[in-house]
Design a protein around this motif. Structure first.
Motif: not given
Ligand code: PGA
Length: 255
Positions: A11, A99, A171, A176-177, A217, A238-239
């Motif tokens: 990101k 995304h 996703e 997400i996040g 996540s 992501g994270g």
């Molecule tokens: P996340 O993000 O692992 O931080 O949840 C995944 C993504 O947005 O591709």
């Protein structure tokens, strides 16, 4: 056989100097890893692509390189945009398209994602096309219709041979996040639904070859149970991809 892919979506994090440090740390953590068995890609911001490409070349790292977005046109008066051929010139292998953050915050549509998917193939890059439902869509039982719409629109007009090569990332937006993950069974259920869709539109062989990742996540602690599901071919992370040790542990959890 579908080779698992673990892709890190950085990101809007890391300067190019920080990006170098992270890739070097990751290479150290993954010394001895069999990249033929489990493929690993990093998707840094545009400003780090050149730096990471140089590092991959000079130190012979086996990481794939991905971008997080691109414009659909070859070139033009589009202030602030980056073209497919500019990415290709940097040896970019993958480009994340559609995304949910791009769809929700930057107004990307299914049709626009489809145009970018075609542009990526035309430039010989592999799209990682993202789909997924919001929390309220999930609660309303609309996960499958939503994902079906996104998959069908995103793949419209593609030949079966392209579909075989694309990577789809399922996703769920609510995961997400947030630290909330789909259960391995739920993720498997939706991903096998996507595979059945591919089967009915493009044939069983294509459906059997196309890689479908889970994202939302994914962490070292939950990776093995998610990646152990029959239809889950890897993860878009992501994270947890911003920490070399954590990301390497996810890679090692992939069978
Ligand atoms: P996340 O993000 O692992 O931080 O949840 C995944 C993504 O947005 O591709």
């Amino acid at each position: 056989m579908r080779r698992p892919l673990i892709a890190g979506n950085w990101k809007m994090y890391k300067t190019h100097l920080e990006a170098m440090t992270l890739v070097q740390q990751l290479a150290h953590e993954l010394a001895g890893h069999d990249f033929e068995r489990v493929e690993v890609a990093v998707c840094p911001p545009f400003t780090s692509l050149r730096t990471i490409q140089t590092l991959i070349d000079s130190d012979r790292y086996e990481f794939g390189l991905g971008a997080q977005n691109m414009h659909v046109d070859k070139e033009g008066a589009f202030t602030g945009e980056v073209s497919p051929s500019m990415l290709k010139a940097l040896d970019v292998d993958y480009v994340i398209l559609g995304h949910s953050e791009r769809r929700e915050l930057f107004g990307e549509t299914d049709e626009g994602v489809n145009a970018k998917v075609r542009a990526a193939f035309a430039t010989e890059m592999t799209p990682i096309m993202c789909v997924g439902e919001t929390e309220s869509e999930r609660e309303a039982g609309e996960t499958e219709p939503k994902v079906e719409r996104q998959v069908k629109a995103g793949l419209a007009g593609l030949k079966p041979d392209a579909v075989r090569k694309i990577v789809i990332a399922y996703e769920p937006i609510w995961a997400i996040g947030t630290g909330k993950t789909a259960t391995p069974q739920d993720a498997q259920g939706t991903i096998s639904f996507i595979r059945r869709l591919l089967g009915s539109d493009f044939g069983a062989e294509v459906a059997g070859d196309t890689r479908i990742l889970y994202g939302g996540s994914v962490k070292a602690g939950n990776a093995a149970s998610l990646l152990g599901q029959a239809d889950i071919d890897g993860a878009l992370v992501g994270g947890a991809s911003l920490d070399g040790g954590e990301f390497a542990a996810i890679v090692k959890a992939a069978k």
